[in-house]
Write a protein that holds these residues in place. Structure first.
Motif, PDB file in Angstrom:
ATOM      1  N   LYS A   1      36.279  37.037  51.647  1.00  0.00           N
ATOM      2  CA  LYS A   1      36.793  35.782  51.089  1.00  0.00           C
ATOM      3  C   LYS A   1      38.156  35.392  51.651  1.00  0.00           C
ATOM      4  CE  LYS A   1      34.137  36.385  46.848  1.00  0.00           C
ATOM      5  NZ  LYS A   1      34.132  36.519  45.373  1.00  0.00           N
ATOM      6  N   GLY A   2      38.741  36.221  52.471  1.00  0.00           N
ATOM      7  CA  GLY A   2      39.959  35.830  53.162  1.00  0.00           C
ATOM      8  C   GLY A   2      41.244  36.291  52.499  1.00  0.00           C
ATOM      9  N   GLU A   3      42.331  36.124  53.243  1.00  0.00           N
ATOM     10  CA  GLU A   3      43.626  36.646  52.825  1.00  0.00           C
ATOM     11  C   GLU A   3      44.158  35.982  51.557  1.00  0.00           C
ATOM     12  OE1 GLU A   3      48.097  37.382  54.704  1.00  0.00           O
ATOM     13  OE2 GLU A   3      46.548  36.380  55.885  1.00  0.00           O
ATOM     14  N   THR A   4      43.986  34.655  51.419  1.00  0.00           N
ATOM     15  CA  THR A   4      44.526  33.966  50.241  1.00  0.00           C
ATOM     16  C   THR A   4      43.870  34.459  48.963  1.00  0.00           C
ATOM     17  OG1 THR A   4      45.035  31.991  51.539  1.00  0.00           O
ATOM     18  CG2 THR A   4      44.897  31.723  49.157  1.00  0.00           C
TER      19      THR A   4
ATOM     20  N   GLU B   1      45.742  36.445  45.944  1.00  0.00           N
ATOM     21  CA  GLU B   1      45.735  35.953  44.561  1.00  0.00           C
ATOM     22  C   GLU B   1      45.227  37.005  43.588  1.00  0.00           C
ATOM     23  OE1 GLU B   1      44.609  31.919  42.052  1.00  0.00           O
ATOM     24  OE2 GLU B   1      43.791  32.199  44.069  1.00  0.00           O
ATOM     25  N   GLN B   2      44.232  37.793  44.000  1.00  0.00           N
ATOM     26  CA  GLN B   2      43.721  38.839  43.120  1.00  0.00           C
ATOM     27  C   GLN B   2      44.790  39.881  42.822  1.00  0.00           C
ATOM     28  OE1 GLN B   2      40.677  38.436  41.648  1.00  0.00           O
ATOM     29  NE2 GLN B   2      40.886  36.528  42.775  1.00  0.00           N
ATOM     30  N   PHE B   3      45.548  40.262  43.853  1.00  0.00           N
ATOM     31  CA  PHE B   3      46.610  41.243  43.638  1.00  0.00           C
ATOM     32  C   PHE B   3      47.750  40.655  42.819  1.00  0.00           C
ATOM     33  CE2 PHE B   3      44.566  44.055  46.534  1.00  0.00           C
ATOM     34  CZ  PHE B   3      45.024  45.307  46.137  1.00  0.00           C
ATOM     35  N   PHE B   4      48.000  39.377  43.013  1.00  0.00           N
ATOM     36  CA  PHE B   4      49.029  38.711  42.223  1.00  0.00           C
ATOM     37  C   PHE B   4      48.661  38.732  40.740  1.00  0.00           C
ATOM     38  CE2 PHE B   4      50.864  34.848  40.326  1.00  0.00           C
ATOM     39  CZ  PHE B   4      52.212  35.106  40.565  1.00  0.00           C
TER      40      PHE B   4
END
Length: 470
Positions: free
Chosen positions: A188-191, A195-198
């Protein structure tokens, strides 16, 4: 102090915590469970194990104590790992102490390893993989996790090897981060990954109480998270966390600021209700004021590691903001001497760039606020506009002559049981702050223009005073 769950994950066990200190061990191999039980006995922990579930009655030990028990002479020197793809064949005792957690998580994600070394504090940690075709995906994974300095060996006739430019102790943090990753995230890509880690970081921060005057626990957590990503970090005489990431390029020195304290204690055992992108608390305050800002700054600290074209970034995590900006008032002048601009992340709602306290006290020149509007437009966030606002630590930095703004972070109904956080809006604020830091040349030009205007005003004022005297 780590929880038992963290100690198990960081050191290689694949067990699932079903409730506090109760672990489902049915997916872990017998040899690894045996090693776990022996290790718990050695640290004097009280526990029961029925063949599937492990119940621990004792409080967790310090990680240094846990490592002393897990480590033994020649551990990891006999590592020869052979896999079938149906079952995980790794024995934790065969792996070096500090890298075991990373290896177990990589194999959980389908990245098969054949050899590893934690570096033993005198060389770089390394991992050898079985499939050369996976290396691009593996490199992306490590970089998204903040390991941006990597060296690869991809020999034609032997298996690919990756060297990690990190301290051995950071491997434990890396294992914990990997434990949150799901295989489909990589597609699903870097963004999305970011966001998941954020959101995971937000969740952890919101579970730590720390009302004004009682910030010890949250301070310890922030120091632990921040230390690997800054060059200098200290607790000042009043309890504020002051840190610096020294830039490699000449450029503006930027101060990033959030406050550690919450308006009142977070209710023990409360649950966070997550309905889409809106989070709230089932009882008491949520604590997003200002744990949302703290999450943004910690994520920024991890991300700026990847960029060499930025100036120096300073971090101020202040205490007792909720009872009168007390912590910020006690920050020593020397920490602020070379700061050119400040970004505070402690504003309710979405899209506000607060540039003044009401109509009477400006926090910055209008051009500095407009800089954020321009950066937001470039980033596809047209909702950001300059506006007036209330009191915050921004007031203190502005009083030192620093160009300062306070940005919305997505919370609302703060200081009440109805407090909520729009986590999507909060993440967009993180993206805006990151982009503003990367716009080094544009910010230099804006600040230079502001200084010229201010100098011209001072000159005109001196000339006018001369005419009045005459």
């Amino acid at each position: 102090m780590k929880t038992w769950n963290q100690l198990f994950i960081r050191h290689g066990w694949l067990v699932k915590e079903v409730e506090r200190n109760v672990f489902d061990c049915s997916d872990e191999r017998e040899e690894n469970i045996s090693f776990l039980l022996k290790s718990l006995e050695k640290v004097g922990a009280k526990f029961t194990f029925d063949g599937k579930q492990l119940h621990i009655q004792s409080e967790p030990v310090h990680e240094k104590t846990w490592i002393r028990v897990l480590d033994f002479e020649y551990r990891g020197r006999t590592e020869e790992l052979f896999f079938d793809f149906e079952h995980d064949q790794i024995k934790i005792e065969q792996l070096d102490t500090y890298i075991a957690g990373v290896i177990r998580q990589l194999n959980r994600l389908g990245f098969r390893t054949v050899m590893s070394c934690d570096g033993h504090e005198h060389r770089k940690p390394s991992i050898t993989f079985s499939d050369p075709a996976q290396m691009d995906e593996i490199v992306n994974l490590f970089q998204w996790l903040g390991v941006y300095r990597l060296r690869e060996r991809r020999p034609v006739q032997t298996r690919p090897q990756l060297f990690l430019s990190v301290k051995r102790s950071f491997l434990l943090e890396l294992a914990e981060k990997l434990s949150f990753v799901q295989k489909d995230w990589l597609e699903k890509g870097e963004t999305f990954f970011d966001e998941q880690f954020f959101q995971n970081k937000l969740d952890r921060l919101l579970s730590i109480s720390g009302e004004s005057g009682n910030e010890n626990n949250i301070r310890r957590f922030v120091i632990e998270q921040l230390t690997p990503f800054v060059d200098h970090i200290a607790i000042d005489h009043y309890g504020n966390i002051l840190a610096e990431k020294t830039g490699r390029q000449f450029g503006p020195v930027i101060l990033l600021n959030a406050h550690l304290d919450t308006f009142e204690p977070i209710v023990p055992g409360r649950k966070i209700i997550k309905k889409g992108n809106i989070w709230s608390s089932d009882t008491g305050i949520l604590g997003a004021d200002d744990r949302a800002g703290v999450a943004i700054l910690l994520q920024i600290a991890e991300q700026i590691h990847r960029h060499s074209n930025i100036g120096t970034v300073k971090f101020a995590f202040t205490v007792e903001e909720e009872i009168g900006l007390v912590g910020a008032k006690h920050v020593e002048d020397y920490f602020l001497w070379n700061v050119d601009a400040a970004i505070v992340v402690d504003r309710r709602g979405k899209g506000d760039i607060v540039t003044s306290f009401g109509e009477s006290i400006p926090y910055c020149h209008s051009l500095y606020g407009q800089f954020f509007e321009l950066v937001a437009l470039k980033a596809g966030q047209s909702e950001w506009k300059c506006t007036r606002g209330g009191s915050s630590d921004t007031h203190i930095w502005a009083s030192h002559g620093i160009e300062s703004v306070n940005l919305s972070v997505g919370y609302g109904n703060e200081h009440t049981d109805s407090e909520f956080l729009d986590v999507t809006a909060c993440f967009r604020t993180y993206q805006l702050v990151k982009e503003a830091i990367l716009q080094r040349e544009l910010l230099k030009m804006v600040l230079r223009t502001i200084r010229r205007e201010q100098e011209q005003e001072r000159m005109e004022g001196r000339i006018n005073r001369v005419f009045i005297i005459r």
